[in-house]
Design an enzyme around this catalytic site. Sequence first.
Site, PDB file in Angstrom:
ATOM      1  N   SER A 195       0.814  -1.215   0.000  1.00 21.91           N
ATOM      2  CA  SER A 195       0.000   0.000   0.000  1.00 21.91           C
ATOM      3  C   SER A 195       0.849   1.266   0.000  1.00 21.91           C
ATOM      4  CB  SER A 195      -0.906   0.013   1.234  1.00 21.91           C
ATOM      5  OG  SER A 195      -1.565   1.255   1.365  1.00 21.91           O
ATOM      6  N   HIS A 254      -7.594   9.652  -3.782  1.00 26.42           N
ATOM      7  CA  HIS A 254      -6.263   9.144  -3.419  1.00 26.42           C
ATOM      8  C   HIS A 254      -5.160   9.912  -4.168  1.00 26.42           C
ATOM      9  CE1 HIS A 254      -3.577   5.697  -2.101  1.00 26.42           C
ATOM     10  NE2 HIS A 254      -2.815   6.355  -2.955  1.00 26.42           N
ATOM     11  N   GLU A 309      -9.928   6.226  -8.086  1.00 23.86           N
ATOM     12  CA  GLU A 309     -10.141   6.776  -6.752  1.00 23.86           C
ATOM     13  C   GLU A 309      -9.870   8.276  -6.811  1.00 23.86           C
ATOM     14  OE1 GLU A 309      -7.880   4.735  -3.768  1.00 23.86           O
ATOM     15  OE2 GLU A 309      -9.052   2.883  -3.955  1.00 23.86           O
TER      16      GLU A 309
END
Length: 370
Positions: free
Chosen positions: A284, A345, A342
């Site tokens: 991540s 993000h 997204e």
Amino acid sequence: MSDTNQRKRRNKRSKLNMKRIVMVALVAIIVVGGIGGTAIYFGIIAPAMAAAELENQKTLDEYAAKYTELQPRIANDKFNDEEKQAVSAAETTFKTALDNKDVNAVPTSYTSLETTVVTAEKRISNDVAAASMTDYQDVFNMLKNHDLSDFTADEEAAVQANIAKMQAVLDNKQVDLLETTINELAASIDAHYMVENDVAITYKKGLIIANKNNCMPSSYAPGESAQAAVAFSQMAADAANEGLSLNDFSTYRSYSGQKSLYDRYVAADGQEAADRYSSRPGCSEHQTGLAFDIGGSNSAAWAETTFDDTEEAIWLANNAYKYGFILRYPPGKESVTGYMYESWHYRYVGDIAKTIYDSGKTLEEYLEVE
């Protein structure tokens, strides 16, 4: 002596020999006459002329083959208009010489064509090198300003040594050393934040890469980037001046934190679905401390598709790069980034953000990594 000059001299000798042969033939026919002259012509002169013609054809075929190999480089779409015109003119001259079977003009016109192409390619290479220098300088500006206040003396010394090394590479324009040197600097900084390096971290142009193919050690724990936090605060303040509210509702996430989150998503939606919107632990961007999930005033829309068309999302898409942030997972790029769109993000990359934004590429595409 170059191959071209040698061929030119051979071709001149060939033509001179041909003239001599013809002269001898004429003299033989006149002096000897009749059958004797004819015998000399067909027995000596004609074979010599055929051999000379064969040599000329060999030269023409050789340059025709070279031209075929050069054609993909001639069609380079990165040539500017002036270069395209120069290459086209040189190509026309060569093709005319080749069509006319002019063995003297073919080598020289081909050399001229190849030189024109090489000159244009060098210009492109220099432009790429200059752009690379700018990219590396931009990332270097971010890395050299990293807060080292909690580093040990040895750690700080290692980082400072790499900063000096990178500065020298930039000052001396040592393009071939840019990638290795800046990655060594980035690695020397990140070494402070992990207990053991059981997974090799991937860097490109000094930027840490975190995606499905490039992960980090479980012990890597840099916390939220101080530089990114300052940049976000400035961005939020400027947005507020325009009547918009920006909230960084999720930034740094530890390996264990990501694991808990990912496991929960898998339990709820299954692994295949979860993998489209959540990273496996260790992979991540949030673990880098450089990823910021940003929402507006309506917390119900945070990390939801309902945020996509809000004023805040639109403002971020058009302005975040000015503060060093790039939209990490843009629409229509799931096959490249590995994640669905997204709108919230963002990844902090520093000054290079504008260049990446202007390119219209994802981070993977711009850095050419999978």
